[in-house]
Design an enzyme around this catalytic site. Structure first.
Site, PDB file in Angstrom:
ATOM      1  CG  ASN A  27      -1.812  -1.376   1.094  1.00 17.31           C
ATOM      2  OD1 ASN A  27      -2.136  -1.712   0.186  1.00 17.31           O
ATOM      3  ND2 ASN A  27      -2.558  -1.613   2.292  1.00 17.31           N
ATOM      4  CG  HIS A  74       3.780  -1.961  -4.721  1.00 21.48           C
ATOM      5  ND1 HIS A  74       2.654  -2.320  -4.972  1.00 21.48           N
ATOM      6  CD2 HIS A  74       4.647  -2.701  -4.964  1.00 21.48           C
ATOM      7  CE1 HIS A  74       2.987  -3.707  -5.272  1.00 21.48           C
ATOM      8  NE2 HIS A  74       4.074  -3.833  -5.467  1.00 21.48           N
ATOM      9  N   GLY A 124      -5.172  -9.163   3.138  1.00 18.88           N
ATOM     10  CA  GLY A 124      -5.961  -8.008   2.250  1.00 18.88           C
ATOM     11  C   GLY A 124      -5.341  -7.983   0.769  1.00 18.88           C
ATOM     12  CB  THR A 125      -2.718  -8.818  -1.169  1.00 19.29           C
ATOM     13  OG1 THR A 125      -2.051  -8.665  -2.446  1.00 19.29           O
ATOM     14  CG2 THR A 125      -1.972  -9.894  -0.424  1.00 19.29           C
ATOM     15  CG  ASN A 171      -7.825 -11.301   0.907  1.00 16.71           C
ATOM     16  OD1 ASN A 171      -7.317 -10.336   1.118  1.00 16.71           O
ATOM     17  ND2 ASN A 171      -8.476 -11.703  -0.270  1.00 16.71           N
TER      18      ASN A 171
HETATM   19  P1  OAD Z   1      -6.561  -5.874  -4.973  1.00 18.94           P
HETATM   20  O1  OAD Z   1      -7.261  -4.493  -5.054  1.00 18.94           O
HETATM   21  O2  OAD Z   1      -5.686  -6.426  -6.107  1.00 18.94           O
HETATM   22  O3  OAD Z   1      -6.945  -6.816  -3.973  1.00 18.94           O
HETATM   23  C1  OAD Z   1      -7.332  -6.331  -2.707  1.00 18.94           C
HETATM   24  C2  OAD Z   1      -8.008  -7.779  -2.011  1.00 18.94           C
HETATM   25  O4  OAD Z   1      -8.281  -7.393  -0.645  1.00 18.94           O
HETATM   26  C3  OAD Z   1      -8.977  -8.519  -2.591  1.00 18.94           C
HETATM   27  O5  OAD Z   1      -8.638  -9.917  -2.715  1.00 18.94           O
HETATM   28  C4  OAD Z   1     -10.047  -8.385  -1.495  1.00 18.94           C
HETATM   29  O6  OAD Z   1     -11.020  -9.509  -1.639  1.00 18.94           O
HETATM   30  C5  OAD Z   1      -9.480  -8.105  -0.275  1.00 18.94           C
HETATM   31  N1  OAD Z   1     -10.493  -7.317   0.488  1.00 18.94           N
HETATM   32  C6  OAD Z   1     -11.236  -6.154   0.303  1.00 18.94           C
HETATM   33  N2  OAD Z   1     -11.940  -5.730   1.442  1.00 18.94           N
HETATM   34  C7  OAD Z   1     -11.354  -6.405   2.441  1.00 18.94           C
HETATM   35  C8  OAD Z   1     -11.450  -6.328   3.644  1.00 18.94           C
HETATM   36  N3  OAD Z   1     -12.391  -5.604   4.294  1.00 18.94           N
HETATM   37  N4  OAD Z   1     -10.716  -7.016   4.498  1.00 18.94           N
HETATM   38  C9  OAD Z   1      -9.950  -8.128   4.123  1.00 18.94           C
HETATM   39  N5  OAD Z   1      -9.663  -8.124   2.669  1.00 18.94           N
HETATM   40  C10 OAD Z   1     -10.341  -7.328   1.974  1.00 18.94           C
HETATM   41  O7  OAD Z   1      -5.088  -5.013  -4.018  1.00 18.94           O
HETATM   42  P2  OAD Z   1      -3.708  -5.402  -3.909  1.00 18.94           P
HETATM   43  O8  OAD Z   1      -3.452  -7.028  -3.870  1.00 18.94           O
HETATM   44  O9  OAD Z   1      -3.174  -4.629  -2.821  1.00 18.94           O
HETATM   45  O10 OAD Z   1       0.248  -1.869  -7.215  1.00 18.94           O
HETATM   46  O11 OAD Z   1      -3.001  -4.947  -5.238  1.00 18.94           O
HETATM   47  C11 OAD Z   1      -1.635  -5.167  -5.464  1.00 18.94           C
HETATM   48  C12 OAD Z   1      -1.219  -4.032  -6.322  1.00 18.94           C
HETATM   49  O12 OAD Z   1      -1.622  -3.961  -7.373  1.00 18.94           O
HETATM   50  C13 OAD Z   1      -1.164  -2.823  -5.490  1.00 18.94           C
HETATM   51  O13 OAD Z   1      -0.076  -2.392  -4.681  1.00 18.94           O
HETATM   52  C14 OAD Z   1      -1.205  -1.791  -6.639  1.00 18.94           C
HETATM   53  C15 OAD Z   1      -2.095  -2.413  -7.763  1.00 18.94           C
HETATM   54  O14 OAD Z   1      -2.065  -2.226  -8.993  1.00 18.94           O
HETATM   55  C16 OAD Z   1       0.881  -0.843  -7.730  1.00 18.94           C
HETATM   56  O15 OAD Z   1      -0.016   0.232  -8.318  1.00 18.94           O
HETATM   57  C17 OAD Z   1       2.055  -0.931  -8.381  1.00 18.94           C
END
Ligand code: OAD
Length: 244
Positions: free
Chosen positions: A99, A116, A183-184, A209
């Site tokens: 994040n 990042h 949360g990823t 997650n």
């Molecule tokens: P994503 O938006 O890809 O994934 C978010 C995850 O969090 C999903 O699997 C959701 O199910 C989960 N989620 C949503 N709400 C939640 C909650 N309340 N509690 C727990 N989990 C929850 O985001 P990231 O995996 O962080 O990079 O994305 C990775 C990277 O892609 C980011 O750092 C960014 C993006 O493009 C760059 O910009 C380089």
């Protein structure tokens, strides 16, 4: 996967990876959920070095809006729980986040590895000089290190760029007894590959997650639900028998 519990015996090193889901309940948009950031704007228009070269005004506008948004959100119980873990756990806690928000720090975490980058920082594309970025960035800014105009960009890692601190991250990951992914979605490498590397090294793996991530089958255990519930419960478990 099952309803297992981690040993009460202290694990000497815990490695935690967080993603956008940990900040979702604070009001920060995730990327790949139904109404996520990438459903509204194309990665190639705002999150690549080519996009910045082509249309810096648009890229600045995108990140300026996100940076301003940080002033309207607060850390949630999941961020606070990880700060408690860092403060009270008797072993090493490594917190790596994908994040670019500052909610871990605002919850009291002291050692956050931002792989990042960070919205609250800028760097000069000409000389690499870094600067704090509390407010908007623009092409009019002049670098305080090299005095060149027009090069100040958000200190965020764009697609096609190499994430920060990878040497330290892999070193800490290989020292860990437990890898926890929070949360990823597991869609973006290299972070998405940490679970497989941890598993290959014999490290226990836990997913927290909202729903199964892309790599969910690779985890020894997966707990699904909101981070504001799952993370405090996990931390309580890890700190059991430790005085507040
Ligand atoms: P994503 O938006 O890809 O994934 C978010 C995850 O969090 C999903 O699997 C959701 O199910 C989960 N989620 C949503 N709400 C939640 C909650 N309340 N509690 C727990 N989990 C929850 O985001 P990231 O995996 O962080 O990079 O994305 C990775 C990277 O892609 C980011 O750092 C960014 C993006 O493009 C760059 O910009 C380089």
């Amino acid at each position: 996967m099952g309803d297992q519990h981690f040993p009460k015996k202290t694990i000497s090193s815990i490695f935690i990876l967080t993603g956008a889901g940990i900040s979702a309940e604070s009001g920060v948009q995730t990327f790949r959920d139904k109404d996520g950031v990438w459903s509204k704007v194309r990665i190639e228009d705002v999150a690549t070095p080519e996009a910045f070269a082509r249309d810096p005004v648009r890229v600045h506008e995108f990140y300026n809006t996100r940076r301003a948004g940080l002033r309207t959100v607060e850390p949630n119980p999941a961020h606070f729980a990880l700060a408690r873990l860092e403060e009270r756990y008797p072993g090493q806690v490594t917190l790596v986040t994908q994040n670019v928000d500052n909610l871990h720090e605002r919850a009291g975490c002291r050692n956050v590895i931002h792989m990042h980058g960070e919205l609250a920082k800028a760097f000069c594309a000409h000389c690499g000089g870094k600067a704090e970025a509390a407010g908007d960035l623009s092409q009019a800014l002049v670098c305080t290190s090299c005095n060149a105009p027009g090069g100040m960009r958000p200190d965020v890692v764009w697609f096609g760029e190499i994430p920060y601190h990878l040497d330290t991250i892999y070193e800490r990951l290989m020292e860990a007894g437990l890898f926890v992914s929070i949360g990823t979605s597991g869609a973006v490498y290299p972070a998405a590959g940490f679970v497989a590397e941890a598993r290959a090294a014999g490290i226990r793996t836990l997913e927290l997650n909202l729903e199964p991530s892309e790599g969910t089958v690779l985890f020894d255990e997966a707990r699904h639900g909101p981070a504001s519930v799952l993370v405090p419960a996990f931390v309580k478990d890890m700190l059991a028998d430790r005085p507040a």
